[in-house]
Design a protein around this motif. Structure first.
Motif, PDB file in Angstrom:
ATOM      1  N   TRP A 222      -9.965   8.778 -10.215  1.00  0.00           N
ATOM      2  CA  TRP A 222     -11.309   9.308 -10.369  1.00  0.00           C
ATOM      3  C   TRP A 222     -12.136   9.136  -9.106  1.00  0.00           C
ATOM      4  O   TRP A 222     -13.325   9.385  -9.104  1.00  0.00           O
ATOM      5  CB  TRP A 222     -11.985   8.663 -11.573  1.00  0.00           C
ATOM      6  N   THR A 223     -11.490   8.640  -8.028  1.00  0.00           N
ATOM      7  CA  THR A 223     -12.192   8.510  -6.761  1.00  0.00           C
ATOM      8  C   THR A 223     -11.810   9.623  -5.795  1.00  0.00           C
ATOM      9  O   THR A 223     -12.668  10.242  -5.179  1.00  0.00           O
ATOM     10  CB  THR A 223     -11.854   7.151  -6.114  1.00  0.00           C
ATOM     11  N   LEU A 224     -10.492   9.865  -5.692  1.00  0.00           N
ATOM     12  CA  LEU A 224     -10.010  10.757  -4.637  1.00  0.00           C
ATOM     13  C   LEU A 224      -9.926  12.194  -5.117  1.00  0.00           C
ATOM     14  O   LEU A 224      -9.567  12.454  -6.264  1.00  0.00           O
ATOM     15  CB  LEU A 224      -8.629  10.298  -4.180  1.00  0.00           C
TER      16      LEU A 224
ATOM     17  N   TRP B 185      -8.652   4.148 -11.272  1.00  0.00           N
ATOM     18  CA  TRP B 185      -9.778   4.087 -10.344  1.00  0.00           C
ATOM     19  C   TRP B 185      -9.550   5.077  -9.199  1.00  0.00           C
ATOM     20  O   TRP B 185     -10.443   5.863  -8.842  1.00  0.00           O
ATOM     21  CB  TRP B 185      -9.886   2.652  -9.830  1.00  0.00           C
ATOM     22  N   LEU B 186      -8.324   5.058  -8.655  1.00  0.00           N
ATOM     23  CA  LEU B 186      -8.007   5.973  -7.556  1.00  0.00           C
ATOM     24  C   LEU B 186      -8.084   7.420  -8.025  1.00  0.00           C
ATOM     25  O   LEU B 186      -8.559   8.296  -7.312  1.00  0.00           O
ATOM     26  CB  LEU B 186      -6.605   5.682  -7.030  1.00  0.00           C
TER      27      LEU B 186
ATOM     28  N   LYS C 126       5.567  12.647   7.080  1.00  0.00           N
ATOM     29  CA  LYS C 126       5.082  12.283   8.413  1.00  0.00           C
ATOM     30  C   LYS C 126       4.473  10.896   8.445  1.00  0.00           C
ATOM     31  O   LYS C 126       4.457  10.269   9.491  1.00  0.00           O
ATOM     32  CB  LYS C 126       4.028  13.298   8.857  1.00  0.00           C
ATOM     33  N   TYR C 127       3.929  10.455   7.322  1.00  0.00           N
ATOM     34  CA  TYR C 127       3.243   9.162   7.381  1.00  0.00           C
ATOM     35  C   TYR C 127       3.979   8.075   6.610  1.00  0.00           C
ATOM     36  O   TYR C 127       4.338   7.052   7.169  1.00  0.00           O
ATOM     37  CB  TYR C 127       1.801   9.313   6.875  1.00  0.00           C
TER      38      TYR C 127
ATOM     39  N   LEU D 278       8.874   1.242   9.545  1.00  0.00           N
ATOM     40  CA  LEU D 278       8.247   0.281  10.453  1.00  0.00           C
ATOM     41  C   LEU D 278       8.058  -1.065   9.751  1.00  0.00           C
ATOM     42  O   LEU D 278       8.314  -2.132  10.321  1.00  0.00           O
ATOM     43  CB  LEU D 278       6.896   0.836  10.908  1.00  0.00           C
TER      44      LEU D 278
ATOM     45  N   PRO E  72       7.934   7.078   7.953  1.00  0.00           N
ATOM     46  CA  PRO E  72       8.027   6.266   9.173  1.00  0.00           C
ATOM     47  C   PRO E  72       7.324   4.923   9.064  1.00  0.00           C
ATOM     48  O   PRO E  72       7.852   3.906   9.550  1.00  0.00           O
ATOM     49  CB  PRO E  72       7.382   7.137  10.255  1.00  0.00           C
ATOM     50  N   LEU E  73       6.180   4.915   8.378  1.00  0.00           N
ATOM     51  CA  LEU E  73       5.462   3.645   8.251  1.00  0.00           C
ATOM     52  C   LEU E  73       6.257   2.654   7.416  1.00  0.00           C
ATOM     53  O   LEU E  73       6.291   1.456   7.714  1.00  0.00           O
ATOM     54  CB  LEU E  73       4.087   3.876   7.633  1.00  0.00           C
TER      55      LEU E  73
ATOM     56  N   LEU F 143      -6.061   0.235 -11.427  1.00  0.00           N
ATOM     57  CA  LEU F 143      -6.209   0.666 -10.037  1.00  0.00           C
ATOM     58  C   LEU F 143      -5.832   2.139  -9.894  1.00  0.00           C
ATOM     59  O   LEU F 143      -6.495   2.912  -9.187  1.00  0.00           O
ATOM     60  CB  LEU F 143      -5.308  -0.200  -9.168  1.00  0.00           C
TER      61      LEU F 143
ATOM     62  N   LEU G  99       0.839  -1.205   0.000  1.00  0.00           N
ATOM     63  CA  LEU G  99       0.000   0.000   0.000  1.00  0.00           C
ATOM     64  C   LEU G  99       0.873   1.254   0.000  1.00  0.00           C
ATOM     65  O   LEU G  99       0.614   2.209  -0.740  1.00  0.00           O
ATOM     66  CB  LEU G  99      -0.926   0.002   1.217  1.00  0.00           C
TER      67      LEU G  99
END
Lengths: 362, 189
Positions: A326-328, A323-324, A342-343, A350, A346-347, A320, A220
């Protein structure tokens, strides 16, 4: 593995005695380039048509319906002809050599990256041990093209766009690379062909995705970062047609502009191929397994099924992304930066930590 | 602790809401489009839509009521009267001016001018926007027949009259029978 090219190997077998090696290498290179460029161009045309159909149907309309007859399949061809026939405009105040060079550099970079992509287990352009590394290095070069285009255009919109691209790529290159470390830790190779071959167990379902629980979040993160890398919505800040006219390509038109377009879709394809090979099993699927079992490794059927499997996976990745898109809704530049630093970073770290511990234990 | 909680809640929210959005757009993706392929097929137009006018020329009596009612004078009509019958020359409506107010429709005593449902009339030239609503020029076939019959009758009557006058023993020489008629109604058709 050797750093060779399948066409060179073939040519060396077929060529008569006495033909100099450099001539063979040159012929192989030209053939390889022609095949790669042709293949990717057709794919991009299909992707552009698909994007228009997907966006249309998501908005409850049809999209192109007339060109070519069946659901406007020839729309991209018509667009291409139109773009070729358009006047080649270069603004008076622009830095002409840079302006001309920028789209060419972007195209060269993205095709250079695509050269590391195998078409099927034994058909490849270059078989690099550091395949993924080469892809990362080459695809980052497109940023230089964007900055060049923005600077050379001598337009504030273009410059804003390219500055955003630079900031965005710096922010997202980090989680992009780090999240790719996770599957590399799991399978232990950077070579795309090898990586795919290592996922062939479990009747073709021994995908990296299913080998380690930390790969899914890494996927992701990788996909999000790849969206930002390819300047796709919701991270299309460099282009942002609602604020900066068309971002870094404001001053471009005709065939030069279409190079940017080609680059964007080729980059989408490249990212989808990387995602498919390093997360979703590459050439492997139950069908590939079946073909390998019944026709044997290296048979034409196996190669064909494997190549098609990768293509389908890559097309699914592209779908995909559409799709993203035209969705967001689009995000602001500070939100883009915040998300990257910030996200995602670090993620991703992790995930690497978790995957490493998992691999060490199991 | 609270900050960590918010952080992971943000991550969870962004993933979850993206999936919700993708479900919605995915549903629309599979749905049949609601638009139609316009020139090939059209959405139904309401009956009382005010589109291009059409004229029932047989009913029209050239009373000019519609032309007078028009607030911007875009209707022009011209016809020659032959007794009761009309010989049409023109009935034009200039769509460069027309504002589709329908005021021309109400005053018509014969209810012969209407507004249709056709709305697309793109032209290559402005002059083509001046539509001629006439379906034929000159006289209607029926009107011509009626007029011929009337003429024949008139002639018969005159002949009868003349005969009667002659019978009476006309003292004066009979005046040359001049039919007070038309300057050739068949002229244009």
């Amino acid at each position: 593995m050797d750093g060779g090219n399948i066409f060179l190997t073939l040519l060396e077998k077929v060529a008569p005695e006495g033909v100099p090696g450099w001539l063979l290498a040159l012929t192989a290179a030209v053939v390889g380039i022609a095949i790669l460029v042709g293949f990717v161009s057709v794919l991009v045309m299909f992707a552009v048509w698909l994007e228009r159909k997907v966006s249309g149907h998501i908005q409850c309309r049809y999209g192109p319906m007339y060109a070519g007859g069946w659901h406007g399949w020839a729309q991209s061809v018509a667009d291409g002809v139109k773009l070729l026939a358009k006047e080649d405009l270069i603004p008076l105040g622009s830095d002409k050599p840079l302006f001309v060079l920028a789209p060419a550099l972007m195209l060269a970079a993205i095709f250079g990256a695509l050269a590391a992509m195998p078409l099927s287990p034994s058909v490849y352009f270059t078989n690099l041990n550091l395949g993924l590394f080469a892809i990362l290095a080459m695809s980052s070069m497109t940023t230089i093209g964007v900055v060049m285009a923005g600077w050379a255009s001598n337009s504030k919109w273009a410059l804003y766009g390219s500055m955003r691209e630079a900031a965005q790529v710096v922010a997202y290159e980090i989680p992009f690379g780090i999240s790719l470390l996770v599957p590399i830790m799991v399978i232990g190779t950077l070579n795309l062909g090898e990586a795919s071959a290592l996922q062939s167990g479990w009747y073709g379902m021994h995908w990296v995705m299913f080998q380690n629980p930390f790969v899914l979040p890494a996927f992701l993160l990788f996909f999000t970062a790849a969206l930002a890398e390819t300047k796709r919505a919701p991270f299309d800040l460099p282009e942002s047609e609602s604020e900066l006219v068309a971002g870094f390509m404001t001053e471009y038109s005709g065939i030069r502009w279409s190079f940017f377009f080609l680059e964007e879709y080729a980059a989408m394809f490249l990212m989808s191929v990387v995602a498919a090979v390093f997360f979703l099993g590459g050439f492997e699927s139950p069908l590939t397994h079946l073909a390998r079992e019944s026709f044997g490794r290296g048979s034409v059927v196996h190669e064909l099924v494997a190549g098609l499997t990768l293509l389908v996976k890559a097309m699914f990745g592209i779908f995909l992304m559409m799709w993203l898109r035209w969705t967001l809704p689009r995000v602001r530049i500070d939100q883009v930066m915040g998300m990257g630093y910030k996200y995602l970073t670090p993620l991703a770290l992790l995930c690497v930590l978790g995957a490493g511990i998992w691999e060490a234990i199991f | 602790m609270n900050a960590t909680k918010t952080y992971f809640k943000n991550v969870w929210d962004s993933v979850a809401t993206t999936l919700v959005g993708m479900r919605i757009t995915g549903k629309y993706l599979l749905q049949k489009p609601i638009t139609v392929q316009y020139p090939d097929e059209r959405l139904p137009i309401p009956e009382r839509y005010r589109g291009i006018h059409y004229l029932e020329q047989e009913k029209c009596i050239d009373c000019l009521a519609c032309a007078r009612a028009c607030p911007i004078d875009c209707i022009e009509m011209d016809a020659v009267r032959h007794g009761k019958e009309l010989e049409w020359i023109s009935f034009t409506l200039d769509y460069q001016k027309c504002m589709f107010c329908e005021l021309c429709v109400y005053p018509c005593p014969k209810d012969c001018i209407h507004m249709g449902t056709e709305f697309a009339f793109v032209t290559y030239d402005r002059s083509e926007l001046k539509h001629d609503l006439l379906s034929f020029k000159g006289m209607a076939k029926e009107a011509r027949i009626r007029m011929k019959e009337a003429e024949v009758k008139k002639k018969e009557k005159e002949a009868a009259k003349a005969a009667a006058a002659a019978e009476k023993g006309a003292a004066k020489p009979a005046e040359s029978a001049q039919a007070p008629g038309s300057p050739d109604p068949e002229g244009q058709a």
